[in-house]
Design a protein around this motif. Structure first.
Motif, PDB file in Angstrom:
ATOM      1  N   LEU A  69       1.033  -1.155  -0.057  1.00 39.23           N
ATOM      2  CA  LEU A  69       0.247  -0.187  -0.208  1.00 39.23           C
ATOM      3  C   LEU A  69       0.822   1.339   0.361  1.00 39.23           C
ATOM      4  N   ILE A  70       0.873   2.154  -0.831  1.00 43.82           N
ATOM      5  CA  ILE A  70       1.420   3.063  -1.139  1.00 43.82           C
ATOM      6  C   ILE A  70       0.685   4.630  -0.482  1.00 43.82           C
ATOM      7  N   MET A  71      -1.037   4.809  -0.780  1.00 42.93           N
ATOM      8  CA  MET A  71      -1.747   5.570  -0.876  1.00 42.93           C
ATOM      9  C   MET A  71      -3.288   5.046  -0.445  1.00 42.93           C
ATOM     10  N   SER A  72      -3.836   6.111   0.125  1.00 43.48           N
ATOM     11  CA  SER A  72      -5.128   5.396   0.262  1.00 43.48           C
ATOM     12  C   SER A  72      -6.263   7.254   0.466  1.00 43.48           C
ATOM     13  N   ILE A  73      -7.052   7.433  -0.611  1.00 43.14           N
ATOM     14  CA  ILE A  73      -7.926   8.711  -0.920  1.00 43.14           C
ATOM     15  C   ILE A  73      -9.672   8.155  -1.083  1.00 43.14           C
ATOM     16  N   TYR A  74     -10.048   9.333  -0.266  1.00 43.06           N
ATOM     17  CA  TYR A  74     -11.793   9.263   0.412  1.00 43.06           C
ATOM     18  C   TYR A  74     -12.223  10.756  -0.469  1.00 43.06           C
ATOM     19  N   SER A  75     -11.502  11.542  -0.561  1.00 45.09           N
ATOM     20  CA  SER A  75     -12.775  12.544  -0.874  1.00 45.09           C
ATOM     21  C   SER A  75     -11.775  13.049  -2.278  1.00 45.09           C
ATOM     22  N   ASN A  76     -12.673  14.309  -2.816  1.00 44.42           N
ATOM     23  CA  ASN A  76     -12.070  14.964  -3.703  1.00 44.42           C
ATOM     24  C   ASN A  76     -11.185  15.594  -3.596  1.00 44.42           C
ATOM     25  N   GLY A  77     -10.264  15.875  -4.047  1.00 40.28           N
ATOM     26  CA  GLY A  77      -9.762  17.155  -3.956  1.00 40.28           C
ATOM     27  C   GLY A  77      -7.648  16.303  -4.158  1.00 40.28           C
ATOM     28  N   ASP A  78      -6.585  16.396  -3.297  1.00 38.78           N
ATOM     29  CA  ASP A  78      -5.738  15.750  -4.021  1.00 38.78           C
ATOM     30  C   ASP A  78      -5.125  15.659  -2.366  1.00 38.78           C
ATOM     31  N   LYS A  79      -4.241  14.814  -3.085  1.00 38.52           N
ATOM     32  CA  LYS A  79      -3.798  14.067  -0.925  1.00 38.52           C
ATOM     33  C   LYS A  79      -1.910  13.514  -1.307  1.00 38.52           C
ATOM     34  N   GLU A  80      -1.143  14.310  -0.732  1.00 46.95           N
ATOM     35  CA  GLU A  80       0.353  14.394  -0.833  1.00 46.95           C
ATOM     36  C   GLU A  80       0.462  13.649   0.499  1.00 46.95           C
ATOM     37  N   ASP A  81       1.737  12.532  -0.018  1.00 46.61           N
ATOM     38  CA  ASP A  81       2.297  11.831   0.768  1.00 46.61           C
ATOM     39  C   ASP A  81       3.761  11.649   0.047  1.00 46.61           C
ATOM     40  N   GLY A  82       4.489  12.399   0.762  1.00 41.62           N
ATOM     41  CA  GLY A  82       6.193  12.474   0.366  1.00 41.62           C
ATOM     42  C   GLY A  82       5.900  13.290  -0.837  1.00 41.62           C
ATOM     43  N   ARG A  83       6.675  11.962  -2.081  1.00 43.12           N
ATOM     44  CA  ARG A  83       7.183  12.242  -3.345  1.00 43.12           C
ATOM     45  C   ARG A  83       6.099  11.511  -3.797  1.00 43.12           C
ATOM     46  N   PHE A  84       4.978  11.421  -3.500  1.00 41.93           N
ATOM     47  CA  PHE A  84       3.411  10.620  -4.287  1.00 41.93           C
ATOM     48  C   PHE A  84       2.389  11.952  -3.468  1.00 41.93           C
ATOM     49  N   THR A  85       1.603  11.576  -4.819  1.00 44.42           N
ATOM     50  CA  THR A  85       0.576  12.362  -4.473  1.00 44.42           C
ATOM     51  C   THR A  85      -0.465  11.676  -5.341  1.00 44.42           C
ATOM     52  N   ALA A  86      -1.760  11.842  -4.274  1.00 42.35           N
ATOM     53  CA  ALA A  86      -3.080  11.083  -5.726  1.00 42.35           C
ATOM     54  C   ALA A  86      -4.695  11.987  -5.181  1.00 42.35           C
ATOM     55  N   GLN A  87      -4.804  11.823  -6.329  1.00 47.21           N
ATOM     56  CA  GLN A  87      -5.990  12.787  -6.810  1.00 47.21           C
ATOM     57  C   GLN A  87      -7.338  12.069  -7.265  1.00 47.21           C
ATOM     58  N   LEU A  88      -8.456  12.723  -6.139  1.00 48.83           N
ATOM     59  CA  LEU A  88      -9.578  11.716  -6.584  1.00 48.83           C
ATOM     60  C   LEU A  88     -10.043  12.872  -7.500  1.00 48.83           C
ATOM     61  N   LEU A 106       0.376  10.741  -9.087  1.00 47.84           N
ATOM     62  CA  LEU A 106       1.697  11.548  -9.209  1.00 47.84           C
ATOM     63  C   LEU A 106       2.869  10.879  -8.578  1.00 47.84           C
ATOM     64  N   ILE A 107       4.500  10.604  -9.392  1.00 53.51           N
ATOM     65  CA  ILE A 107       4.886  10.298  -8.479  1.00 53.51           C
ATOM     66  C   ILE A 107       6.341  11.259  -8.704  1.00 53.51           C
ATOM     67  N   ARG A 108       6.123  12.091  -8.031  1.00 55.06           N
ATOM     68  CA  ARG A 108       7.225  13.264  -8.338  1.00 55.06           C
ATOM     69  C   ARG A 108       9.322  12.886  -8.254  1.00 55.06           C
ATOM     70  N   ASP A 109       9.780  13.253  -8.915  1.00 53.34           N
ATOM     71  CA  ASP A 109      11.212  12.778  -9.119  1.00 53.34           C
ATOM     72  C   ASP A 109      11.674  11.028  -9.221  1.00 53.34           C
ATOM     73  N   SER A 110      11.283  10.645  -9.752  1.00 55.42           N
ATOM     74  CA  SER A 110      11.012   9.129 -10.136  1.00 55.42           C
ATOM     75  C   SER A 110      11.904   8.836  -9.590  1.00 55.42           C
ATOM     76  N   GLN A 111      12.702   7.971  -9.180  1.00 54.92           N
ATOM     77  CA  GLN A 111      13.617   6.973  -9.074  1.00 54.92           C
ATOM     78  C   GLN A 111      13.711   5.700  -9.566  1.00 54.92           C
ATOM     79  N   PRO A 112      14.556   5.617 -10.032  1.00 57.60           N
ATOM     80  CA  PRO A 112      14.785   3.509 -10.282  1.00 57.60           C
ATOM     81  C   PRO A 112      13.842   2.620  -9.708  1.00 57.60           C
ATOM     82  N   SER A 113      14.166   2.983  -8.503  1.00 55.87           N
ATOM     83  CA  SER A 113      14.037   1.793  -7.305  1.00 55.87           C
ATOM     84  C   SER A 113      12.462   2.046  -7.272  1.00 55.87           C
ATOM     85  N   ASP A 114      11.296   3.155  -8.369  1.00 55.12           N
ATOM     86  CA  ASP A 114       9.930   2.902  -8.057  1.00 55.12           C
ATOM     87  C   ASP A 114       9.819   2.448  -9.171  1.00 55.12           C
TER      88      ASP A 114
END
Lengths: 115, 112
Positions: B46-65, B75-83
């Motif tokens: 599990l990376i992210m969970s989201i329940y409400s409309n809009g954005d939710k950010e956690d480190g380099r990850f942003t979920a949008q609903l 969205l994964i910012r500053d993508s790394q080979p390990s991603d």
């Protein structure tokens, strides 16, 4: 960090044989699940288990499948008479009742190969 | 029939770029949405969970609903080979069910 533990990691069985896949969920979790993933395909829901009974099951979970919580820690999936098409990764998962934890924790999986 | 759809990819992005992963679902009353990462031969994580409309950010990850459009993205910012992995979108369609319905996943490759 708490883990869901699954054994064995890999099982090879002959068609028609019975297999039991074992799982130890996270200790304070109340809901338990089995999912499977055939190679290259989606993760598919099989069954959920709460308060010592099945709460939901999918069409895949037919009479050849059963689940049991034989003691306070283990959660097992039994496949009575395996078929070639049962070959898949089987994942156990558990969650608390809290809504946030619907994104449950998966175990590392058992790769079942039916020959 | 409740469905979760994802572009299977592969999606290739250079290291340091933003990776954008998309998912659509069939049921307007769906309640909970999740992104899992799965490395080859491993279990979903599990990376992210989201329940409400809009954005939710956690480190380099942003979920949008966007529930009106029945669309969730990661969205994964500053993508790394390990991603580099397959990213699974999962939806709980509610109505008293704790079951997750998964998409087939999008394979992401981050090129060094």
């Amino acid at each position: 960090e708490p883990e869901v533990t699954q054994t064995p990691s890999h099982q090879v069985t002959q068609m028609g044989q019975e297999v039991i896949l074992r799982c130890v969920p996270i200790s304070n979790h109340l809901y338990f699940y089995w999912y499977r993933q055939i190679l290259g395909q989606k993760v598919e829901f099989l069954v959920s288990f709460y308060n010592n009974e099945i709460s939901e099951k999918s069409e895949i979970f037919d009479d050849q499948f059963s689940v049991e919580r034989p003691d306070g820690s283990n959660f097992t999936l039994k496949i009575r008479s395996t078929k070639l098409e049962d070959s898949a990764m089987y994942f156990c998962a558990s969650s608390t009742r809290d809504r946030v934890s619907y994104g449950y924790t998966f175990g590392s999986g058992t790769r079942l190969t039916v020959v | 029939q409740k469905e979760v759809e994802q572009n299977s990819g592969p999606l290739s992005v250079p290291e340091g770029a933003i990776a954008s992963l998309n998912c659509t679902y069939s049921d307007r009353v769906s309640q909970s949405f999740f992104w899992y990462r799965q490395y080859s031969g491993k279990s979903p994580e599990l990376i992210m969970s989201i329940y409400s409309n809009g954005d939710k950010e956690d480190g380099r990850f942003t979920a949008q609903l966007n529930k009106a459009s029945q669309y969730v993205s990661l969205l994964i910012r500053d993508s790394q080979p390990s991603d580099s992995a397959t990213y699974l979108c999962a939806v709980n369609f509610g109505a008293g069910s704790y079951q997750l319905t998964f998409g087939k996943g999008t394979k992401l490759s981050v090129i060094p």
